[in-house]
Motif scaffolding. Structure first.
Motif, short mmCIF file in Angstrom:
data_model
loop_
_atom_site.label_atom_id
_atom_site.label_comp_id
_atom_site.label_asym_id
_atom_site.label_seq_id
_atom_site.Cartn_x
_atom_site.Cartn_y
_atom_site.Cartn_z
N GLY A 250 0.83 -1.27 0.02
CA GLY A 250 0.29 -0.18 0.12
C GLY A 250 0.77 1.26 -0.14
N TYR A 251 -0.06 2.28 0.20
CA TYR A 251 0.83 3.86 0.03
C TYR A 251 0.44 4.47 1.19
CZ TYR A 251 2.43 2.75 -4.48
OH TYR A 251 2.97 2.02 -5.71
N GLU A 252 1.33 5.31 1.85
CA GLU A 252 0.91 6.30 2.93
C GLU A 252 1.72 7.38 3.13
OE1 GLU A 252 0.81 4.15 6.61
OE2 GLU A 252 0.94 5.74 8.01
N LEU A 253 1.12 8.18 1.88
CA LEU A 253 1.61 9.76 1.78
C LEU A 253 0.40 10.39 0.86
CD1 LEU A 253 4.53 9.15 -1.03
CD2 LEU A 253 2.51 7.72 -0.90
N ASP A 254 0.78 11.62 0.69
CA ASP A 254 0.13 12.53 -0.10
C ASP A 254 0.48 12.46 -1.39
OD1 ASP A 254 -1.83 14.29 -1.31
OD2 ASP A 254 -1.33 15.91 0.24
N LEU A 255 -0.38 11.47 -2.03
CA LEU A 255 0.06 11.42 -3.62
C LEU A 255 -0.17 12.54 -4.53
CD1 LEU A 255 -1.50 7.62 -3.98
CD2 LEU A 255 0.88 8.24 -4.23
N CYS A 256 -1.09 13.33 -3.78
CA CYS A 256 -1.36 14.61 -4.79
C CYS A 256 0.02 15.69 -4.83
CB CYS A 256 -2.36 15.62 -4.02
SG CYS A 256 -3.94 14.77 -3.59
N ARG A 257 0.96 15.38 -4.08
CA ARG A 257 2.21 16.17 -3.87
C ARG A 257 3.24 15.61 -4.67
NH1 ARG A 257 2.88 18.65 2.19
NH2 ARG A 257 0.70 19.38 2.36
N LEU A 258 3.11 14.29 -5.31
CA LEU A 258 4.19 13.85 -6.10
C LEU A 258 4.34 14.40 -7.28
CD1 LEU A 258 3.38 9.91 -5.66
CD2 LEU A 258 4.96 11.41 -4.27
N THR A 259 5.68 14.24 -7.87
CA THR A 259 5.67 15.09 -9.42
C THR A 259 5.09 14.00 -10.48
OG1 THR A 259 7.71 13.59 -9.71
CG2 THR A 259 8.21 15.74 -8.68
N GLU A 260 4.98 14.54 -11.56
CA GLU A 260 4.51 13.73 -12.45
C GLU A 260 5.14 12.30 -12.72
OE1 GLU A 260 1.53 12.88 -14.35
OE2 GLU A 260 1.25 14.62 -13.12
N GLU A 261 6.37 12.57 -12.87
CA GLU A 261 7.26 11.52 -12.91
C GLU A 261 7.07 10.36 -11.93
OE1 GLU A 261 11.52 12.16 -13.19
OE2 GLU A 261 11.96 10.01 -13.23
N GLU A 262 6.92 10.94 -10.60
CA GLU A 262 6.80 9.91 -9.64
C GLU A 262 5.44 9.31 -9.81
OE1 GLU A 262 9.26 11.56 -5.81
OE2 GLU A 262 7.51 12.57 -6.25
N LYS A 263 4.31 10.03 -10.11
CA LYS A 263 3.10 9.61 -10.31
C LYS A 263 3.17 8.32 -11.41
CE LYS A 263 0.28 13.47 -9.08
NZ LYS A 263 -0.08 14.80 -9.25
N GLN A 264 3.77 8.44 -12.35
CA GLN A 264 3.88 7.40 -13.38
C GLN A 264 4.63 6.10 -12.65
OE1 GLN A 264 2.01 7.40 -16.01
NE2 GLN A 264 1.44 9.51 -15.19
N GLN A 265 5.54 6.38 -12.08
CA GLN A 265 6.24 5.29 -11.26
C GLN A 265 5.36 4.46 -10.40
OE1 GLN A 265 9.69 8.23 -10.10
NE2 GLN A 265 10.57 6.37 -10.02
N VAL A 266 4.35 5.36 -9.59
CA VAL A 266 3.31 4.66 -8.77
C VAL A 266 2.44 3.79 -9.55
CG1 VAL A 266 1.40 5.14 -7.17
CG2 VAL A 266 3.58 6.40 -6.93
N LYS A 267 2.25 4.32 -10.75
CA LYS A 267 1.22 3.68 -11.72
C LYS A 267 1.78 2.11 -11.87
CE LYS A 267 -2.02 5.49 -14.64
NZ LYS A 267 -2.34 6.84 -15.87
N ARG A 268 2.99 2.20 -12.48
CA ARG A 268 3.71 1.04 -12.88
C ARG A 268 4.08 0.14 -11.61
NH1 ARG A 268 7.13 4.54 -15.74
NH2 ARG A 268 8.82 4.34 -13.98
N GLN A 269 4.21 0.87 -10.52
CA GLN A 269 4.65 -0.28 -9.41
C GLN A 269 3.16 -1.07 -8.97
OE1 GLN A 269 5.50 2.73 -6.46
NE2 GLN A 269 7.41 3.21 -7.02
N ILE A 270 2.25 -0.26 -9.35
CA ILE A 270 1.00 -1.04 -8.78
C ILE A 270 0.48 -2.17 -9.75
CG2 ILE A 270 -1.69 -0.78 -8.64
CD1 ILE A 270 -0.87 1.91 -7.37
N GLU A 271 0.82 -1.76 -11.09
CA GLU A 271 0.91 -2.83 -12.13
C GLU A 271 1.62 -4.10 -11.84
OE1 GLU A 271 -0.33 0.43 -15.55
OE2 GLU A 271 1.69 -0.67 -15.87
N GLU A 272 2.94 -3.65 -11.41
CA GLU A 272 3.81 -4.56 -11.09
C GLU A 272 3.31 -5.48 -10.05
OE1 GLU A 272 7.87 -3.34 -10.39
OE2 GLU A 272 8.04 -2.70 -12.27
N TYR A 273 2.86 -4.94 -8.98
CA TYR A 273 2.40 -5.87 -7.67
C TYR A 273 1.32 -6.71 -8.32
CZ TYR A 273 1.04 -6.84 -3.08
OH TYR A 273 0.56 -7.57 -1.86
N HIS A 274 0.46 -6.30 -8.86
CA HIS A 274 -0.63 -6.84 -9.66
C HIS A 274 -0.01 -8.41 -10.40
CE1 HIS A 274 -4.01 -4.94 -8.01
NE2 HIS A 274 -3.75 -3.95 -8.61
#
Ligand code: DGJ
Length: 728
Positions: free
Chosen positions: A602-626
């Motif tokens: 899971g995540y525990e931070l304010d995702l709204c404050r991430l940079t665009e690049e970090e947001k794309q990383q999060v997207k990829r991480q969740i896909e990987e986890y699945h």
């Protein structure tokens, strides 16, 4: 047959796929432990030796035979008062004030399937996987009886144990100590491995040689604790991850406990575990029974990794229960580190909306949503939504989150009360406090007396009203202090020693009601992070928040220690912000994700404050986890390095059929002109070939396991690498 009894020799033999456990009823009716280890196919009675030894007394019935002493013979369940001066498992104060008991063998029963224990968590399994042995022992003078229970689960090389004590006499007795399991070893040089720590630094591995005397760990805190975990390993000196004999003792209990290891005068080793005997005294009236919590023993003749995998499978398949036992758990976003107490309903919605966009599946609303709770000085006990803060009802907020296509989860801390709360003002006697004394506060809160059924009922009523009020699919059950001032206002003075045990029964009763009445609810255990990370909680919560420390590098060691006794699926683990809130360390977000993926993610931070690049990383991480979830949660787990001693931390998941594997590597340190570390894979089929997903390179399993993999060296701190291998 996993359990066998030979009447002529009095031998009980318990067999699992790779282990044998043997005990014997001797001529006097004592139950002697003979052997636990690799299979030997035969009687191990020849191991017993008899010598006339000074200051090791002899039972009266041995008459002039001074070679027979309980002080030197290995005991199956050592009892205080029969001449064995080592640390006992059972100590009873009789009605006449004496401490001696003399329990002798009465008979046995063998049943198919695994026994259960009313009111306590226990490993379960039907006749296709388990058998039960019960051995009955009695003390003629007092009428005290004990039943030793053994659950044999061959597939996992596990034997569970518990003890029932029954007063069949005419007078009340006091149970001063009732341990769950003990192992006596006649010979051998051992290390014992225990897991110590503190808040936000739990389960550090400690391995020390067993020396003469008694070495003790445990908890007096009412919970299993951050400080010591109720799990012990006894390992041959030479045992490693994949070599040597080792024995685990895991207590399936969430309260105060003690674990002991003792090397005696004859170089024999005793290891035992059970509920904490300090501040414990259980009054057993005629006709009453007492159950010790269950302990699960496992044996591995192939090192510590194999031992851990026995526990992982046992607990995943035969201790965890409920809908989420074996299906993917939703990837969650928790608002705690994003907002702490400072949020509104709109802010929570905003976090959820952003999270949903990146692929997160559930929003968990943490502390602060109820009563008067904008700081941790007040509000606990008042489980009513703070509608002013949320800007509407809880149902309104849940509906909005559900409207995003996300599940909703909620934090609670049912065992606690703030003095500044309506509940405390109404029921001050519900909190533990010793009459005439000011109680010790912890996080400015007091502990509710869960040994009282009416207190459990009162809080259950409140919590179930919350659960019934909206579509809540997850609950984080927190517990944020150690228990003190143990005194129950409704308990007689001479029974106060039972309160902590009864408290744990009350906790289990509450959790069981949730399990029965809300079968689809995912409950995550928590106690200031991993202060109650134990097998008892796993019976009710398939995952437990592993630590309040969310720093990836500290987490590597915490999760490493945790992995010795508990499955990866049980480890709640989140990606949080950098610099980290607990230690200020900055790590790459992909490293944080790699570490958090070795758990329930899971995540525990304010995702709204991430940079665009970090947001794309999060997207990829969740896909990987699945993509990797199945191999991570259902695969076999291997520790490839010791992160407490090496710069490189590496672990691996291998599907049981060995067709797929994921290796995770994190560099914990960086150096100039670096030495290239090689990580050796494990658990693969040496004969088969595996293609690495990113590079397309094909390796044999043998090459990866025997030659190892050079970890790429790039400048930068705390970099993570992943190798996903599929058999070709
Ligand atoms: C301790 C928990 O471990 C944290 O995750 C958080 O829930 C706080 N309590 C809230 O008070």
């Amino acid at each position: 047959m996993a359990v066998q009894y030979e009447k002529l020799s009095g031998l009980f033999t318990l067999e699992t796929e790779n282990s044998m456990y043997q005990m014997k009823v001797d001529a006097y009716g004592f139950l002697l432990h003979l052997y636990y280890g690799k299979k030997t196919a035969g009687s191990m009675e020849y191991l017993l030796t008899y010598y006339d030894r000074g200051f090791s007394g002899n039972p009266y019935d041995a008459d002039r035979d001074r070679t027979y002493s309980m002080d030197a013979l290995p005991q199956e369940y050592p009892i205080w008062g029969n001449g064995d001066y080592r640390s006992p498992c059972l100590e009873v104060r009789m009605a006449d004030g004496s401490f001696g008991s003399d329990l002798r063998y009465q008979g046995y029963e063998i049943e198919d399937g695994k026994y259960g224990i009313a009111g306590l968590p226990a490993v379960y399994g039907d006749s296709s996987i388990a058998q039960t042995l019960k051995i009955f022992m009695a003390d003629e003078k007092s009428g005290l009886e004990i039943v030793l229970y053994y659950g044999v689960i061959p597939e996992y090389d596990v034997i569970t144990r518990t003890v029932k004590v029954e007063n069949r006499g005419r007078e009340t007795v006091q149970l001063e100590k009732v341990y769950s399991a003990c192992l006596d070893f006649l010979s051998g040089e051992y290390d014992w491995i225990s897991f110590y720590g503190r808040h936000a630094m739990e389960r550090t591995v400690q391995r020390t040689p067993v020396v003469h005397g008694l070495q003790v760990i445990g908890s007096r805190r009412g919970t299993s604790s951050h400080q010591y975990n109720p799990f012990l390993i006894l390992a041959a000196h030479e045992a490693t991850e994949d070599y040597g004999d080792c024995y685990g003792l895991s207590l399936i209990y969430s309260g105060s406990f003690k674990g002991e290891v003792e090397k005696d005068q004859y170089n024999q080793t005793r290891i035992s575990i059970g509920i904490q005997d300090e501040q414990f005294c259980y009054e057993l009236k005629p006709g009453e029974v007492f159950y010790a919590p269950e302990a699960a023993m496992a044996f591995s003749g192939q090192g510590l990794g194999n031992l851990s995998r026995h526990y992982h499978k046992l607990y995943r398949h035969h201790l965890c229960r409920g809908k989420y036992k074996s299906v993917p758990r939703p990837v969650l976003i928790n608002n705690w580190e994003a907002t702490y107490f400072d949020f509104t309903g709109d802010k929570i919605y905003e976090i959820a909306r952003q999270a949903k966009e990146l692929g997160v599946e559930m929003l968990v609303l943490d502390d602060g949503w109820f009563g008067k709770r904008d700081t941790d000085y007040s509000g606990l006990g008042d489980w009513k939504t703070n509608e002013r803060k949320l800007g509407g009802t809880l149902k309104d907020l849940v509906n909005r989150i559900n409207g995003l296509g996300m599940k909703f989860g909620l934090w609670v801390e049912p065992e606690m009360v703030s003095e500044d709360s309506e509940l405390y003002r109404e029921h001050p006697d519900w909190a533990f406090a010793i009459p005439g004394r000011k109680p010790v506060r912890g996080r400015s809160q007091l502990v509710l007396d869960f040994s009282r059924p009416e207190v459990v009922d009162g809080i259950y009523k409140q919590i179930s009203m919350v659960l019934d009020s909206a579509n809540i699919e997850y609950m984080k059950w927190d517990m944020n202090r150690s228990i003190s001032d143990v005194y129950s206002a409704v308990m007689a003075a001479d029974r106060q020693g039972e309160v902590l045990y009864r408290y744990v029964l009350g906790l289990y009763d509450f959790l069981e009601r949730l399990h029965v009445n809300y079968p689809d609810l995912l409950v995550e255990g928590c106690s200031g992070g991993g202060g109650r990370f134990d097998a008892g909680m796993l019976y009710y919560c398939p995952q437990i928040w592993c630590s309040d420390n969310t720093d990836a590098i500290d987490r590597i060691s915490i999760q490493y220690g945790t992995s010795f006794g508990y499955p990866v699926s049980a480890v709640g683990s989140h990606v949080s912000v950098a610099p980290n809130h607990q230690n200020g360390r900055v790590t790459p977000i992909d490293t944080r994700a790699a570490v958090a993926m070795a758990g329930s993610f899971g995540y525990e931070l304010d995702l709204c404050r991430l940079t665009e690049e970090e947001k794309q990383q999060v997207k990829r991480q969740i896909e990987e986890y699945h993509k990797y979830w199945d191999v991570i949660h259902n695969g076999d787990y291997y520790r490839l390095t010791n992160p407490m001693e090496q710069d490189v931390a590496a672990w691996q998941f291998v599907r049981e059929d060995k067709r797929e594997s994921l290796i995770q590597v994190v560099m914990q340190n960086t150096h100039g002109n670096p030495v290239v570390p090689y990580v050796k894979a494990a658990g693969l089929d040496p004969e088969k070939r595996y293609r690495e997903e990113d590079t397309g390179v094909v390796y044999t399993g043998a090459a990866l396991m025997y030659g190892g993999i050079p970890v790429p060296q790039r400048a930068g701190e705390y970099l993570a690498y992943r190798m996903y291998l599929v058999q070709v």
